[in-house]
Design an enzyme around this catalytic site. Structure first.
Site, short mmCIF file in Angstrom:
data_model
loop_
_atom_site.label_atom_id
_atom_site.label_comp_id
_atom_site.label_asym_id
_atom_site.label_seq_id
_atom_site.Cartn_x
_atom_site.Cartn_y
_atom_site.Cartn_z
CD GLU A 65 40.31 35.65 42.80
OE1 GLU A 65 41.44 35.54 42.27
OE2 GLU A 65 39.98 36.63 43.50
CD GLU A 109 37.35 41.40 39.27
OE1 GLU A 109 37.12 40.48 40.08
OE2 GLU A 109 37.95 42.45 39.57
O1 KIV Z 1 36.40 40.32 46.49
C1 KIV Z 1 35.42 40.79 45.91
O2 KIV Z 1 34.76 41.72 46.40
C2 KIV Z 1 35.03 40.21 44.64
C3 KIV Z 1 33.99 40.90 43.84
C4 KIV Z 1 34.42 42.21 43.38
C5 KIV Z 1 33.48 40.06 42.74
O3 KIV Z 1 35.56 39.22 44.25
#
Ligand code: KIV
Length: 278
Positions: free
Chosen positions: A117, A184
């Site tokens: 991220e 997201e």
């Molecule tokens: O952790 C996860 O599953 C994610 C997705 C929802 C993109 O980051």
């Protein structure tokens, strides 16, 4: 039978306007099933902290846990590209620590790349990991590992300033060498603009239909996360009512055991010579 999906296939799909299909999985059995279903990418998301471990956020997930789950998923995935999430604090300390953690994921799991991220602030880290030959999927917009800073799981980019920041983040991760970026919880208009602007694919979750691909958490897609439909976020479409199916199946098993009708002859081994399967 189609061949193993590679990072370069995703870039080609974007160029050819072919949508990319991504789902999460956390174990061998589901990985095998979603692989047979023909997804392009299996993401071993740190969402396993909430869906598998029952934590309130993804923050407690450890690198060891990600490695454990990713190994299982890799065993089940014959064609899909497997990408492993980098958990909270496995990459935020700086490029050197991040590279060491990403290196462990690659060496110990067999995944084809990692996801982390962050936008502009993660660019240097992404560059270091990519320079070591490790493909990176970035993740901008709503970043669940920053939930406390964001004040909850809120749609990002609604104000002009926020939208500009999300765009800058997406551009920064592309420039740093990410091969794709998850968007997201951003408005459809912003995601469409970013998708247009970038050469790498955007993978949306709660980001509208214009993204180069879509990802959903498998347990949401299967309707396993909640028994109550109103508890699912707006962006989820359920393709099965898994939770109801599980409760119903286990109830029926319990009823049969209590009534003494399970196991029946078909599920029983006998000593007699004429029985097969014994
Ligand atoms: O952790 C996860 O599953 C994610 C997705 C929802 C993109 O980051």
């Amino acid at each position: 039978m189609s061949s193993q999906v590679r990072v370069t296939d995703l870039l080609r799909k974007k160029d050819q306007n072919e949508k990319i299909v991504v789902v999460t999985a956390y174990d061998y059995t589901f990985a095998r099933l979603v692989d047979v279903a023909g997804v392009d990418v299996i993401l071993v998301g740190d969402s396993l902290g909430t869906v598998i471990q029952g934590c309130a956020t993804t923050l407690p997930v450890t690198l060891e846990e990600m490695i454990y789950h990713t190994r299982a998923v890799v065993r089940g995935a014959k064609q899909a590209l497997v990408i492993a999430d980098m958990p909270f604090m496995s990459y935020q300390l700086g490029p050197k620590e991040a590279l060491a953690a990403a290196g462990r994921v690659m060496k110990e799991t067999g995944a084809a790349g990692v996801k982390l991220e962050g936008g502009e602030s993660a660019a240097q880290t992404i560059r270091a990991i990519v320079q070591a030959g490790i493909p990176v999927m970035a993740h901008a917009g709503l970043q669940p590992q920053s939930v406390h800073q964001l004040g909850g799981y809120r749609v990002q980019g609604r104000s002009e300033d926020d939208a500009v920041q999300v765009l800058r983040d997406a551009v920064a991760v592309e420039e740093a060498g990410a091969f794709s970026v998850v968007l997201e919880g951003v408005t459809a208009e912003l995601a469409a603009g970013i998708t247009e602007r970038l050469s790498i694919p955007t993978i949306g979750i709660g980001a509208g239909a214009a993204c180069s691909g879509q990802v959903l958490v498998l347990y949401d897609l299967l309707g396993l996360t909640h028994l109550e439909p109103e508890k699912y976020p707006k962006f989820v479409r359920r393709y099965a009512e898994g939770a109801k199916g599980v409760v119903d199946a286990v109830r029926r098993f319990g009823d049969d055991v209590r009534k003494g009708v399970f196991p029946a002859a078909e599920q029983t081994y006998f000593a007699g010579p004429r029985r097969v399967n014994s």
